[in-house]
Design a protein around this motif. Structure first.
Motif, PDB file in Angstrom:
ATOM      1  N   UNK A  89       6.713   8.915  19.981  1.00  0.00           N
ATOM      2  CA  UNK A  89       5.430   9.244  20.534  1.00  0.00           C
ATOM      3  C   UNK A  89       5.526  10.132  21.493  1.00  0.00           C
ATOM      4  N   UNK A  90       6.779  10.927  22.593  1.00  0.00           N
ATOM      5  CA  UNK A  90       6.249  12.097  22.666  1.00  0.00           C
ATOM      6  C   UNK A  90       5.870  13.469  22.354  1.00  0.00           C
ATOM      7  N   UNK A  91       6.385  13.510  20.922  1.00  0.00           N
ATOM      8  CA  UNK A  91       5.658  14.804  20.552  1.00  0.00           C
ATOM      9  C   UNK A  91       4.168  14.810  20.076  1.00  0.00           C
ATOM     10  N   UNK A  92       3.828  13.624  20.172  1.00  0.00           N
ATOM     11  CA  UNK A  92       2.362  12.982  19.905  1.00  0.00           C
ATOM     12  C   UNK A  92       1.572  12.433  21.303  1.00  0.00           C
ATOM     13  N   UNK A  93       1.740  12.629  22.319  1.00  0.00           N
ATOM     14  CA  UNK A  93       2.020  12.905  24.015  1.00  0.00           C
ATOM     15  C   UNK A  93       1.212  14.792  24.198  1.00  0.00           C
ATOM     16  N   UNK A  94       3.107  15.135  24.238  1.00  0.00           N
ATOM     17  CA  UNK A  94       2.594  16.330  24.555  1.00  0.00           C
ATOM     18  C   UNK A  94       1.988  17.228  23.740  1.00  0.00           C
ATOM     19  N   UNK A  95       1.552  17.003  22.448  1.00  0.00           N
ATOM     20  CA  UNK A  95       0.448  17.561  21.520  1.00  0.00           C
ATOM     21  C   UNK A  95      -1.056  17.215  22.107  1.00  0.00           C
ATOM     22  N   UNK A  96      -1.443  16.016  22.504  1.00  0.00           N
ATOM     23  CA  UNK A  96      -2.880  15.497  23.725  1.00  0.00           C
ATOM     24  C   UNK A  96      -2.829  16.538  24.909  1.00  0.00           C
ATOM     25  N   UNK A  97      -1.906  16.038  25.747  1.00  0.00           N
ATOM     26  CA  UNK A  97      -1.444  17.223  26.837  1.00  0.00           C
ATOM     27  C   UNK A  97      -1.590  18.455  26.481  1.00  0.00           C
ATOM     28  N   UNK A  98      -1.103  19.174  25.283  1.00  0.00           N
ATOM     29  CA  UNK A  98      -1.423  20.551  25.183  1.00  0.00           C
ATOM     30  C   UNK A  98      -2.156  21.011  24.760  1.00  0.00           C
ATOM     31  N   UNK A  99      -3.312  20.179  24.257  1.00  0.00           N
ATOM     32  CA  UNK A  99      -4.373  19.922  23.881  1.00  0.00           C
ATOM     33  C   UNK A  99      -5.296  20.482  25.327  1.00  0.00           C
ATOM     34  N   UNK A 100      -5.530  19.609  26.219  1.00  0.00           N
ATOM     35  CA  UNK A 100      -6.162  19.008  27.134  1.00  0.00           C
ATOM     36  C   UNK A 100      -6.251  19.946  28.153  1.00  0.00           C
ATOM     37  N   UNK A 101      -4.401  20.580  28.308  1.00  0.00           N
ATOM     38  CA  UNK A 101      -4.561  21.583  29.350  1.00  0.00           C
ATOM     39  C   UNK A 101      -4.372  23.328  29.022  1.00  0.00           C
ATOM     40  N   UNK A 102      -3.717  23.092  27.531  1.00  0.00           N
ATOM     41  CA  UNK A 102      -3.465  24.474  27.222  1.00  0.00           C
ATOM     42  C   UNK A 102      -4.650  25.422  25.934  1.00  0.00           C
ATOM     43  N   UNK A 103      -4.680  24.110  25.048  1.00  0.00           N
ATOM     44  CA  UNK A 103      -5.212  24.917  24.041  1.00  0.00           C
ATOM     45  C   UNK A 103      -6.697  24.930  24.163  1.00  0.00           C
ATOM     46  N   UNK A 104      -7.068  23.601  24.248  1.00  0.00           N
ATOM     47  CA  UNK A 104      -8.797  23.341  24.262  1.00  0.00           C
ATOM     48  C   UNK A 104      -9.097  25.186  25.321  1.00  0.00           C
ATOM     49  N   UNK A 105      -8.788  24.205  26.699  1.00  0.00           N
ATOM     50  CA  UNK A 105      -9.905  25.217  28.129  1.00  0.00           C
ATOM     51  C   UNK A 105      -9.313  27.472  27.913  1.00  0.00           C
ATOM     52  N   UNK A 106      -8.194  27.223  27.090  1.00  0.00           N
ATOM     53  CA  UNK A 106      -7.687  28.665  26.127  1.00  0.00           C
ATOM     54  C   UNK A 106      -8.743  29.147  25.395  1.00  0.00           C
ATOM     55  N   UNK A 107      -9.048  28.653  25.030  1.00  0.00           N
ATOM     56  CA  UNK A 107     -10.167  28.925  23.256  1.00  0.00           C
ATOM     57  C   UNK A 107     -11.372  29.128  23.887  1.00  0.00           C
ATOM     58  N   UNK A 108     -11.788  27.729  24.746  1.00  0.00           N
ATOM     59  CA  UNK A 108     -12.895  27.851  25.861  1.00  0.00           C
ATOM     60  C   UNK A 108     -13.173  29.446  26.369  1.00  0.00           C
ATOM     61  N   UNK A 109     -12.146  30.214  27.443  1.00  0.00           N
ATOM     62  CA  UNK A 109     -11.971  31.089  27.466  1.00  0.00           C
ATOM     63  C   UNK A 109     -11.873  32.309  27.150  1.00  0.00           C
ATOM     64  N   UNK A 110     -11.080  32.140  26.016  1.00  0.00           N
ATOM     65  CA  UNK A 110     -11.539  33.091  24.879  1.00  0.00           C
ATOM     66  C   UNK A 110     -13.133  33.254  24.520  1.00  0.00           C
ATOM     67  N   UNK A 111     -13.484  32.439  23.849  1.00  0.00           N
ATOM     68  CA  UNK A 111     -14.754  33.063  23.113  1.00  0.00           C
ATOM     69  C   UNK A 111     -15.799  33.699  24.377  1.00  0.00           C
ATOM     70  N   UNK A 112     -15.423  32.789  25.410  1.00  0.00           N
ATOM     71  CA  UNK A 112     -16.988  32.833  26.735  1.00  0.00           C
ATOM     72  C   UNK A 112     -16.178  34.598  26.918  1.00  0.00           C
TER      73      UNK A 112
END
Length: 470
Positions: A89-112
């Protein structure tokens, strides 16, 4: 995570549609913003084109790894169920956390930010638009897209369909123009194309970061398993035909750029596609920034749509604050999830430029790509009896783990940046959330979140999803 079970007899998408879906998913804003950075980190035309082809090969191998994972573990949630099955569960949660806090928002910002560069370029001919203009325009784009996705799912879908058509129009225009110019003999920039190259381990890593940003989307191709006819045959075939088609498009677009610009001119161009249009299309050159802006804003809209749903699922499964899984009573959209994505994305555009954000995003995403594919290797030994409808040679996932390790380590060694440290700290900080809120669910943690949830419900008029259906 919830299981999605489908009967093969009801599937409708064939091989051709699967290939079209792959091409449409991958081609986005990256090809308009990455060429400068790839060239800057390689130093010459020849190695630049080699990197673009190499990124395509990495995309094919990575997609095949995910095809095996997706047909072996038929659960929704991206990398989350694969990491859960392989490592717990810990690596799985860190992926979920990183997607929401780091990867998806930064991707959104790059494209804009890339949208803002192309939208503002015609107003600053021959020079770079001021950073404050780009960031303000990017912030306006984030706000607009967020509002559209909050208002209506249908509206967001209609906007996406229109902008996808615009994206394909500009890609075809650039490729056809480049082919015509090549036939006319504009090949001088391809002579001695490896001279002047400045290749270092870290430089190649950064060049791959920017090239792979343009190919991003290969990791989600296994989701079409649920919609393909005869998926165990057509999924690998769709990957084998679809990603090389994208590779061909990207190589032809880069070749088109070099038919009219020297490497120095390309690096000095404030917006590469705009410069290409000014030199080639003459009276209709205005079409290029317009359609590129449409293309990038379409990518941003698609990112907001899918990332908002990922945040919603993370909240529903108890991996984020519960109110992120709430639905608007009036609009039936995941309002808190979309708004949170917009707010975090807005924060990312304040201090950073596009190249820094791409490095930041790529560093984070390749940590989890590598860890997920490493899980595939581990499960070959720990879960030998699992059904594997698609089974690739083990040398492919091992090679991808090594590539991922290189992409994470080489840029840090060659050119350390604070962005990498911030990224690691953001990922590790997920443990501070995981233990009290998810693992132990301690009372004081519940007392903190309860009033926040109440105020969000009052302000946004949202309720849990099961209540919105009543």
């Amino acid at each position: 995570m919830s299981n999605w079970t489908f009967s093969v007899s009801y599937l409708q998408v064939g091989l051709f549609s699967g290939i079209s879906l792959i091409v449409g998913t991958i081609i986005g804003s990256g090809i308009f913003i990455s060429p400068k950075s790839v060239l800057r980190n390689t130093g010459a035309v020849g190695p630049c084109l080699v990197v673009w082809a190499g990124c395509g090969v990495i995309g094919i191998l990575g997609a095949l790894c995910f095809a095996e994972l997706g047909t072996m573990i038929t659960k929704s949630g991206g990398e989350y169920p694969y990491l859960m099955e392989a490592f717990g569960p810990i690596p799985a949660f860190l992926f979920s956390w990183s997607s929401v806090i780091v990867m998806k928002p930064s991707s959104f910002a790059i494209i804009c930010l890339s949208f803002a560069e192309y939208a503002s370029a015609p107003f600053y001919p021959g020079c770079e638009p001021p950073p404050v203009v780009i960031k303000c325009l990017a912030a306006a784009a984030i706000m607009t897209i967020t509002v559209v996705n909050c208002l209506s799912v249908k509206l967001a879908s209609y906007v996406q369909n229109f902008l996808t058509v615009a994206k394909m129009i500009i890609v075809i225009i650039i490729i056809v123009s480049g082919i015509v110019l090549l036939i006319q003999g504009n090949t001088q920039n391809f002579e001695n194309s490896f001279e002047g190259s400045s290749i270092t381990a870290g430089g190649i890593g950064l060049a791959l970061y920017n090239g792979l940003w343009a190919y991003d989307g290969w990791n989600q191709l296994n989701y079409i398993t649920e919609e393909l006819k005869n998926p165990y045959r057509n999924l690998p075939l769709a990957i084998i035909f679809g990603i090389p088609l994208v590779m061909a498009c990207y190589l032809l677009i880069n070749i088109a750029y070099f038919t009219v610009m020297t490497p120095t001119e390309l690096l000095q161009s404030p917006a590469v596609a705009v410069t290409f249009g000014d030199r080639v299309l003459h009276p209709v050159a205005w079409m290029v920034p317009l359609f590129v802006a449409f293309s990038t804003i379409g990518s941003a809209n698609g990112t907001c749509f899918t990332a908002g749903r990922l945040t919603y699922v993370a909240g529903r499964e108890g991996h984020m604050l519960k109110f992120l899984s709430y639905i608007s009573v009036k609009r039936l959209t995941p309002l808190p999830a979309i708004v949170s994505l917009g707010i975090i994305g807005m924060i990312y555009i304040i201090p950073a430029d596009i190249n820094t954000l791409i490095n930041y995003f790529s560093f984070a995403v390749w940590i989890f790509y590598g860890l997920t594919i490493a899980g595939l290797v581990v499960m070959r030994f720990t879960k030998k009896d699992m059904n594997r409808p698609i089974k690739i040679p083990i040398v492919i996932p091992i090679a991808m783990v090594l590539v991922s390790a290189y992409l994470v380590i080489a840029p840090i060694i060659d050119e350390p940046e604070w962005a990498y440290l911030y990224c690691v700290l953001f990922i590790i900080s997920g443990l501070v959330v995981y233990f009290p809120f998810v693992h132990y669910k301690v009372r004081w943690a519940q007392k903190i979140t309860k009033p926040i949830t109440m105020y969000v419900q009052m302000i946004m008029e949202v309720v849990p999803a099961e209540e919105s259906k009543k």
